[in-house]
Write an enzyme that holds these catalytic residues in place. Structure first.
Site, PDB file in Angstrom:
ATOM      1  N   PRO A   1       6.833  54.596  10.127  1.00  0.00           N
ATOM      2  CA  PRO A   1       6.202  54.177  11.373  1.00  0.00           C
ATOM      3  C   PRO A   1       7.080  54.322  12.620  1.00  0.00           C
ATOM      4  O   PRO A   1       8.277  54.074  12.574  1.00  0.00           O
ATOM      5  CB  PRO A   1       5.850  52.716  11.131  1.00  0.00           C
ATOM      6  CG  PRO A   1       6.618  52.295   9.933  1.00  0.00           C
ATOM      7  CD  PRO A   1       6.862  53.529   9.127  1.00  0.00           C
ATOM      8  N   ASN A   2       6.426  54.731  13.672  1.00  0.00           N
ATOM      9  CA  ASN A   2       7.004  54.849  15.026  1.00  0.00           C
ATOM     10  C   ASN A   2       7.877  56.080  15.231  1.00  0.00           C
ATOM     11  O   ASN A   2       8.318  56.347  16.347  1.00  0.00           O
ATOM     12  CB  ASN A   2       7.792  53.578  15.416  1.00  0.00           C
ATOM     13  CG  ASN A   2       6.911  52.357  15.470  1.00  0.00           C
ATOM     14  OD1 ASN A   2       5.954  52.334  16.240  1.00  0.00           O
ATOM     15  ND2 ASN A   2       7.185  51.357  14.651  1.00  0.00           N
TER      16      ASN A   2
ATOM     17  N   ARG B   1      10.672  56.570  22.496  1.00  0.00           N
ATOM     18  CA  ARG B   1      10.944  55.270  21.878  1.00  0.00           C
ATOM     19  C   ARG B   1      12.437  54.929  21.990  1.00  0.00           C
ATOM     20  O   ARG B   1      13.274  55.618  21.417  1.00  0.00           O
ATOM     21  CB  ARG B   1      10.561  55.370  20.405  1.00  0.00           C
ATOM     22  CG  ARG B   1      10.932  54.171  19.594  1.00  0.00           C
ATOM     23  CD  ARG B   1      10.840  54.453  18.104  1.00  0.00           C
ATOM     24  NE  ARG B   1      11.093  53.232  17.378  1.00  0.00           N
ATOM     25  CZ  ARG B   1      11.402  53.177  16.111  1.00  0.00           C
ATOM     26  NH1 ARG B   1      11.474  54.284  15.395  1.00  0.00           N
ATOM     27  NH2 ARG B   1      11.614  52.026  15.522  1.00  0.00           N
TER      28      ARG B   1
ATOM     29  N   TYR C   1      17.633  55.919  19.785  1.00  0.00           N
ATOM     30  CA  TYR C   1      17.187  57.043  18.948  1.00  0.00           C
ATOM     31  C   TYR C   1      17.346  58.417  19.607  1.00  0.00           C
ATOM     32  O   TYR C   1      17.043  59.430  18.983  1.00  0.00           O
ATOM     33  CB  TYR C   1      15.717  56.827  18.539  1.00  0.00           C
ATOM     34  CG  TYR C   1      15.536  55.569  17.708  1.00  0.00           C
ATOM     35  CD1 TYR C   1      16.077  55.491  16.422  1.00  0.00           C
ATOM     36  CD2 TYR C   1      14.876  54.459  18.213  1.00  0.00           C
ATOM     37  CE1 TYR C   1      15.941  54.330  15.660  1.00  0.00           C
ATOM     38  CE2 TYR C   1      14.734  53.298  17.456  1.00  0.00           C
ATOM     39  CZ  TYR C   1      15.267  53.242  16.186  1.00  0.00           C
ATOM     40  OH  TYR C   1      15.135  52.101  15.439  1.00  0.00           O
TER      41      TYR C   1
ATOM     42  N   ASN D   1      12.918  58.939   5.820  1.00  0.00           N
ATOM     43  CA  ASN D   1      13.269  57.886   6.771  1.00  0.00           C
ATOM     44  C   ASN D   1      12.127  56.880   6.730  1.00  0.00           C
ATOM     45  O   ASN D   1      11.087  57.088   7.350  1.00  0.00           O
ATOM     46  CB  ASN D   1      13.454  58.442   8.184  1.00  0.00           C
ATOM     47  CG  ASN D   1      13.962  57.363   9.135  1.00  0.00           C
ATOM     48  OD1 ASN D   1      13.859  56.170   8.846  1.00  0.00           O
ATOM     49  ND2 ASN D   1      14.510  57.782  10.266  1.00  0.00           N
TER      50      ASN D   1
ATOM     51  N   ALA E   1      10.836  51.079   9.639  1.00  0.00           N
ATOM     52  CA  ALA E   1      10.834  49.628   9.391  1.00  0.00           C
ATOM     53  C   ALA E   1      10.470  49.279   7.952  1.00  0.00           C
ATOM     54  O   ALA E   1      10.887  48.220   7.441  1.00  0.00           O
ATOM     55  CB  ALA E   1       9.887  48.932  10.362  1.00  0.00           C
TER      56      ALA E   1
ATOM     57  N   HIS F   1      13.020  47.894   5.297  1.00  0.00           N
ATOM     58  CA  HIS F   1      13.560  46.545   5.213  1.00  0.00           C
ATOM     59  C   HIS F   1      12.684  45.572   4.430  1.00  0.00           C
ATOM     60  O   HIS F   1      13.138  44.477   4.107  1.00  0.00           O
ATOM     61  CB  HIS F   1      13.816  46.025   6.638  1.00  0.00           C
ATOM     62  CG  HIS F   1      14.550  47.016   7.495  1.00  0.00           C
ATOM     63  ND1 HIS F   1      15.790  47.506   7.142  1.00  0.00           N
ATOM     64  CD2 HIS F   1      14.204  47.670   8.647  1.00  0.00           C
ATOM     65  CE1 HIS F   1      16.193  48.392   8.060  1.00  0.00           C
ATOM     66  NE2 HIS F   1      15.244  48.510   8.976  1.00  0.00           N
TER      67      HIS F   1
ATOM     68  N   GLU G   1      17.738  58.771   1.391  1.00  0.00           N
ATOM     69  CA  GLU G   1      17.267  57.887   2.467  1.00  0.00           C
ATOM     70  C   GLU G   1      18.065  58.239   3.725  1.00  0.00           C
ATOM     71  O   GLU G   1      19.292  58.355   3.655  1.00  0.00           O
ATOM     72  CB  GLU G   1      17.541  56.430   2.049  1.00  0.00           C
ATOM     73  CG  GLU G   1      17.200  55.416   3.137  1.00  0.00           C
ATOM     74  CD  GLU G   1      17.661  53.992   2.762  1.00  0.00           C
ATOM     75  OE1 GLU G   1      18.127  53.768   1.617  1.00  0.00           O
ATOM     76  OE2 GLU G   1      17.567  53.122   3.656  1.00  0.00           O
TER      77      GLU G   1
ATOM     78  N   HIS H   1      18.621  57.554   8.101  1.00  0.00           N
ATOM     79  CA  HIS H   1      18.349  56.810   9.326  1.00  0.00           C
ATOM     80  C   HIS H   1      19.043  57.488  10.490  1.00  0.00           C
ATOM     81  O   HIS H   1      20.172  57.976  10.333  1.00  0.00           O
ATOM     82  CB  HIS H   1      18.832  55.359   9.208  1.00  0.00           C
ATOM     83  CG  HIS H   1      18.149  54.622   8.105  1.00  0.00           C
ATOM     84  ND1 HIS H   1      16.869  54.145   8.225  1.00  0.00           N
ATOM     85  CD2 HIS H   1      18.552  54.342   6.845  1.00  0.00           C
ATOM     86  CE1 HIS H   1      16.513  53.579   7.074  1.00  0.00           C
ATOM     87  NE2 HIS H   1      17.512  53.694   6.214  1.00  0.00           N
TER      88      HIS H   1
ATOM     89  N   ARG I   1      23.276  47.009  13.396  1.00  0.00           N
ATOM     90  CA  ARG I   1      22.237  46.475  14.283  1.00  0.00           C
ATOM     91  C   ARG I   1      21.828  45.068  13.834  1.00  0.00           C
ATOM     92  O   ARG I   1      22.618  44.378  13.210  1.00  0.00           O
ATOM     93  CB  ARG I   1      21.058  47.458  14.329  1.00  0.00           C
ATOM     94  CG  ARG I   1      21.487  48.835  14.862  1.00  0.00           C
ATOM     95  CD  ARG I   1      20.333  49.820  14.891  1.00  0.00           C
ATOM     96  NE  ARG I   1      19.268  49.360  15.773  1.00  0.00           N
ATOM     97  CZ  ARG I   1      18.026  49.851  15.769  1.00  0.00           C
ATOM     98  NH1 ARG I   1      17.722  50.842  14.918  1.00  0.00           N
ATOM     99  NH2 ARG I   1      17.113  49.386  16.577  1.00  0.00           N
TER     100      ARG I   1
END
Ligand code: DQA
Length: 154
Positions: free
Chosen positions: A16-17, A24, A29, A80, A83, A86, A104, A106, A113
């Site tokens: 998502p996003n 964004r 990013y 990726n 969210a 998590h 995986e 990121h 963070r």
């Protein structure tokens, strides 16, 4: 690869996003768009004798279905989970069925963070994780996939 073999498919899946890259939180990013990311992945894969299919969804169910497709077709995956990283046990359970390497990735470094980003429920079922190198995280992940495939073939 033999002369008549087509390049091995790799799914590059994004949660998502991530289609909003470029607009964004550019301080986190960067300013490259999702299309820039997709082009980078396709070019990198081509150089590695792979064929990258780059996808993005905001929908957990769709992402789970793509992971099932990868498992059934023995496709390596760069993921990726955004969210979903998590908290999505559904995604983790789907990934646990993998039949090929899974990296995986990121863009940012979640460990540096907010606290809620320090947990990855998918890391434990991945071959490995690459985080914090901007879009280069995907380049490194595709290189890792290529090496894994070469090792597994040898
Ligand atoms: C992200 C990090 C996640 O914590 C976040 O929810 C994202 C993007 C990254 O690529 O840095 O959406 O996965």
């Amino acid at each position: 690869m033999t002369a008549d073999a087509s390049p091995r498919r790799v799914l590059v899946l994004n949660g998502p996003n991530l289609r909003r890259l470029g607009v964004r939180e550019p301080d986190v990013y960067g300013s490259a768009t999702f299309e820039d990311l997709a082009a980078l992945c396709r070019d990198t894969a081509r150089r590695l004798d792979l064929h990258a299919e780059v996808r993005q969804t905001d929908d957990e169910a769709e992402l789970v279905r793509w992971v099932h497709e990868a498992a059934d077709e023995r496709l390596p995956v760069v993921l990726n989970p955004a969210a979903f990283t998590h908290y999505s046990y559904a995604l983790r359970d789907a990934l646990a069925q993998r039949t090929a390497p899974l990296v995986e990735v990121h863009i940012s470094n979640p460990a540096a963070r907010e606290e809620f980003r320090h947990t990855s429920v998918v890391a434990g079922v991945a071959t490995g994780t690459i985080a914090g190198f901007g879009l280069t995280s995907y380049v490194l992940a595709l290189q890792a996939i290529a090496e894994q495939l070469a090792e597994n073939a040898g």
